[in-house]
Design an enzyme around this catalytic site. Structure first.
Site, PDB file in Angstrom:
ATOM      1  N   VAL A 110       0.903  -1.143   0.000  1.00  0.00           N
ATOM      2  CA  VAL A 110       0.000   0.000   0.000  1.00  0.00           C
ATOM      3  C   VAL A 110       0.941   1.191   0.000  1.00  0.00           C
ATOM      4  CG1 VAL A 110      -1.888   1.202   1.125  1.00  0.00           C
ATOM      5  CG2 VAL A 110      -1.639  -1.271   1.419  1.00  0.00           C
ATOM      6  N   GLU A 111       0.949   1.948  -1.074  1.00  0.00           N
ATOM      7  CA  GLU A 111       1.897   3.057  -1.195  1.00  0.00           C
ATOM      8  C   GLU A 111       1.176   4.362  -0.927  1.00  0.00           C
ATOM      9  OE1 GLU A 111       5.049   3.045  -3.896  1.00  0.00           O
ATOM     10  OE2 GLU A 111       4.623   1.049  -4.667  1.00  0.00           O
ATOM     11  N   GLY A 112       1.754   5.177  -0.056  1.00  0.00           N
ATOM     12  CA  GLY A 112       1.124   6.438   0.311  1.00  0.00           C
ATOM     13  C   GLY A 112       0.278   6.247   1.555  1.00  0.00           C
ATOM     14  N   ASN A 119      -5.349   7.215   2.108  1.00  0.00           N
ATOM     15  CA  ASN A 119      -5.354   6.346   0.940  1.00  0.00           C
ATOM     16  C   ASN A 119      -6.540   5.387   1.099  1.00  0.00           C
ATOM     17  OD1 ASN A 119      -4.897   4.094  -0.759  1.00  0.00           O
ATOM     18  ND2 ASN A 119      -2.689   4.459  -0.767  1.00  0.00           N
ATOM     19  N   GLU A 219      10.300   2.486  -8.868  1.00  0.00           N
ATOM     20  CA  GLU A 219       8.945   2.980  -8.648  1.00  0.00           C
ATOM     21  C   GLU A 219       8.108   2.913  -9.935  1.00  0.00           C
ATOM     22  OE1 GLU A 219       8.015   3.808  -5.543  1.00  0.00           O
ATOM     23  OE2 GLU A 219       5.950   4.029  -6.235  1.00  0.00           O
TER      24      GLU A 219
END
Ligand SMILES: *[C@@H]1O[C@H](CO)[C@@H](O)[C@H](O)[C@H]1NC(C)=O
Ligand SMILES: *[C@@H]1O[C@H](CO)[C@@H](O)[C@H](O)[C@H]1NC(C)=O
Length: 494
Positions: A110-112, A119, A219
Site C-alpha cells: 500500500v503506497e502512500g 489512501n 517505482e
C-alpha cells in the site's frame, strides 16, 4: 486457507451465478482479499435486484472493474455482468504459492500512507481485513550497497550520492511546479537531471546508476529518459497520502471468459468471447489493462476512433518483475537496517534492488530481487534455470567470503508475456498531458474505460485502480441516468 475468505469466495460465485457467465469457472475461494471485499458488497447489493435499469457488462474482475461495479450498483444499476478471462478475481493483485508461503507476484505494497489524506486502500487493508503488513524502511540503504565484485561500499560515499540524487529530485519538484499546467513544457526526468548537471545515466559510476535506478525505475518500472517530470515529481500518491509504504505479507493474499470482440452501436453493445458466447447489454465497461488495449486481444467493432487508438499507444505499459528465490539456508546479513540492499552493477538495472524478509516470512529463506523494463523482457524470454544461474552468480559476487549455495527454487512472474496483462502497470511518459489522459479515459459511444491507467492522479497504483473504477462508473451513471452522455475533452494546450 482462511474460512472467512472462503465464504467471501462463495458469495462472489453466487453473484456470478446470478448472471449467465458460464466461463467464470472455479472461482478460487482464496483469491485476492481486497477485491473480494468489494465483491461481497457488490454481491449483497446485487442479490435483490430484479434486472431493472440498464444492463452493464464489465470486462475484467480486477480492482477497477470491481470498484466500478460497486459504484454502479450503489447508484441502482444492478444488472451487472462481470466477465473475467483468468481463473481468479483481483487481476494484477495476485498471490502465488512459493516454497510453502504465499507471495504476491503483482501489487504488494500500500503506497502512500500516514499523510494528510487517507489512501482509500489503507483502511481496507489495515482495519477491515487486517492483512499482515510491514512498513518498509529505506533509511539504511547507504549501508547496504554491494560492489560489483563483492563487499559493501563505504556508507558515507553512498550517502553523498543519495543526498545528491535527493537534492536533484527536490529541484525537479520545484521546476515541475513552474511548468505550464497544460503540459506544453513537460520534460523527461532525465532532461531535468541534465539541467541540474546530474549525470546518473551518462558516464556514471555503478553507485550513481543503482541509486538512480532505485529512485525512479524501482517505482515507475521505466528509466528517467521515458518518464514525465511534470506528472511524477512530486508524485500525488506520496504528496497526498504520505511518504510511507507498507508491504502486505498475508497468507490470504493482497488480491474469466476471454473477451475477444466488443461491438457497439447507438442502441447497445455485444460482447463475444473466445468460446463464441455472446452477451448483450446497454453499456460495457472495459477494465482490461493498457497492455491488453495495446494488443490485438480484443477487437472493437467498429474500430476505435483514431484519437482513442493514439491515446492508448502514447501512454506506456511498463514491466516490473518481482523474482522470488529460495535458498536452503541464509547467507545474507540479518538485523535492523538490512531489509533492502542494492547491487551496484556496471550494467544499469542488472539485479539491482533486493529485499529480504526477516519479519514478513521469517523461516522461508526467500529473497526478492526486482528487475524492470528491458531486463524484465529479457528474463521473461529465458528459462527460469538460466535466471537462477544469473542470480546465484550475482549473489556470489556480492558475498565473496560466504558459502552461497545454489537456489532451491525460483518464481519468475511473466506479466509481459501473459496475453491477459501484457505488462504490470502504466507509466506516464513525456509528451502525454491531460489531453491524452482524458482521451484514454473517455468513453467511445457505449464503451466505457476504466483501470489504473485511467486514474486521474494515481495511475500505476492499486488505489488508482480503485478510484478509477468509481470515476468511470460515475461517467456511465451520468449518461445512463441523467442523459448527460457527452464527455468533454479539452484541447491539448487549453
Ligand atoms: C494499523 O492497525 C493497527 C491495529 O489496529 C494500528 O495499531 C496501527 O496504528 C495501524 N497503522 C496505521 C499506519 O494506521
Ligand atoms: C533446471 O535445472 C534442474 C537441475 O539443475 C533440472 O533438473 C531441470 O530439468 C531444469 N529445468 C529446465 C526446464 O531446464
Amino acid at each position: 486457507m482462511c474460512s472467512s475468505s472462503a465464504a467471501k469466495g462463495a458469495l462472489f460465485t453466487s453473484l456470478i451465478a446470478l448472471h449467465p457467465v458460464e466461463r467464470v469457472e472455479e472461482m478460487s475461494p482464496s483469491t485476492a482479499a481486497i477485491a473480494l471485499v468489494l465483491a461481497v458488497i457488490l454481491a449483497r447489493q446485487a442479490f435483490p435486484a430484479a434486472a431493472a435499469g440498464p444492463r452493464v457488462i464489465i470486462v475484467g474482475a480486477g480492482m477497477s472493474g470491481i470498484s466500478a461495479g460497486k459504484r454502479l450498483s450503489d447508484a441502482g444499476i444492478t444488472d451487472l455482468l462481470i466477465l473475467e478471462a483468468t481463473d481468479h478475481v483481483g487481476g494484477r493483485m495476485h498471490k502465488q504459492n512459493f516454497g510453502g508461503i504465499n507471495v504476491e507476484v503483482g501489487a504488494n505494497w500500500v503506497e502512500g500512507v500516514n499523510g494528510d489524506k487517507m489512501n482509500p486502500i489503507w483502511p481496507i487493508v489495515n482495519s477491515t481485513l487486517k492483512l499482515r503488513n510491514f512498513r518498509s524502511d529505506f533509511d539504511y540503504l547507504a549501508q547496504n550497497v554491494y560492489k560489483e565484485d563483492g563487499g559493501v561500499y563505504n556508507e558515507n560515499y553512498v550517502q553523498k550520492t543519495i543526498d545528491q540524487a535527493d537534492n536533484v529530485e527536490e529541484s525537479g519538484g520545484k521546476l515541475s511546479g513552474t511548468l505550464q499546467s497544460s503540459g506544453s513544457q513537460d520534460m523527461s526526468i532525465l532532461a531535468m537531471q541534465r539541467l541540474n548537471d546530474h549525470q546518473p545515466n551518462g558516464p556514471a559510476t555503478p553507485v550513481d546508476m543503482v541509486v538512480d535506478y532505485f529512485k525512479y525505475d524501482y517505482e515507475f518500472a521505466e528509466p528517467p529518459r521515458v518518464t514525465s517530470l511534470q506528472n511524477t515529481v512530486p508524485l500525488p500518491t506520496f504528496s497526498n497520502f504520505g511518504d510511507d509504504v507498507y508491504f502486505v505479507a498475508d497468507q490470504r493474499g493482497y488480491e474469466s471468459v476471454v473477451v475477444r470482440e466488443i461491438s457497439y452501436s447507438g442502441s447497445g453493445v455485444t460482447v463475444k468471447t473466445e468460446d463464441n458466447s455472446v452477451y448483450k447489454a446497454d453499456y460495457v465497461m472495459v477494465s482490461a489493462s493498457l497492455g491488453v488495449l495495446q494488443s490485438d486481444l480484443i477487437q472493437f467493432k467498429p474500430k476505435l476512433p483514431q484519437w482513442k487508438v493514439l491515446a492508448i499507444y502514447q501512454f506506456d505499459m511498463a514491466v516490473y518483475t518481482k523474482i522470488f528465490v529460495k535458498f536452503p539456508k541464509k547467507f545474507w546479513p540479518e538485523g535492523k537496517g538490512r531489509e533492502f540492499f542494492l547491487y551496484a552493477s556496471s550494467r544499469r538495472g542488472y539485479y539491482g534492488v533486493w529485499q529480504k524478509f526477516e519479519k514478513q516470512y521469517p523461516d522461508a529463506n526467500v529473497l526478492l530481487v526486482t528487475v524492470t523494463d528491458e531486463e524484465s523482457r529479457r528474463i521473461e524470454q529465458q528459462s527460469d534455470n538460466q535466471t537462477k544461474v544469473e542470480i546465484v552468480e550475482v549473489l556470489r559476487k556480492m558475498f565473496p567470503g560466504k558459502d552461497v549455495p545454489d537456489a532451491a527454487d525460483i518464481l519468475v512472474p511473466r506479466w509481459w508475456s501473459n496475453r491477459f496483462y501484457r505488462g504490470t502497470f502504466s507509466n506516464w511518459p513525456i509528451g502525454v498531458n491531460r489531453y491524452e489522459y482524458d482521451q484514454l479515459r473517455a468513453p467511445v459511444g457505449r464503451v466505457y474505460f476504466t483501470g489504473e491507467h485511467t486514474s486521474e492522479h494515481y495511475n500505476g497504483y492499486v488505489h488508482g485502480a480503485y478510484l478509477s473504477g468509481i470515476d468511470s462508473a460515475e461517467i456511465l451513471i451520468n449518461c445512463a441516468q441523467k442523459k448527460m452522455c457527452k464527455y468533454q475533452v479539452q484541447g491539448k494546450y487549453d
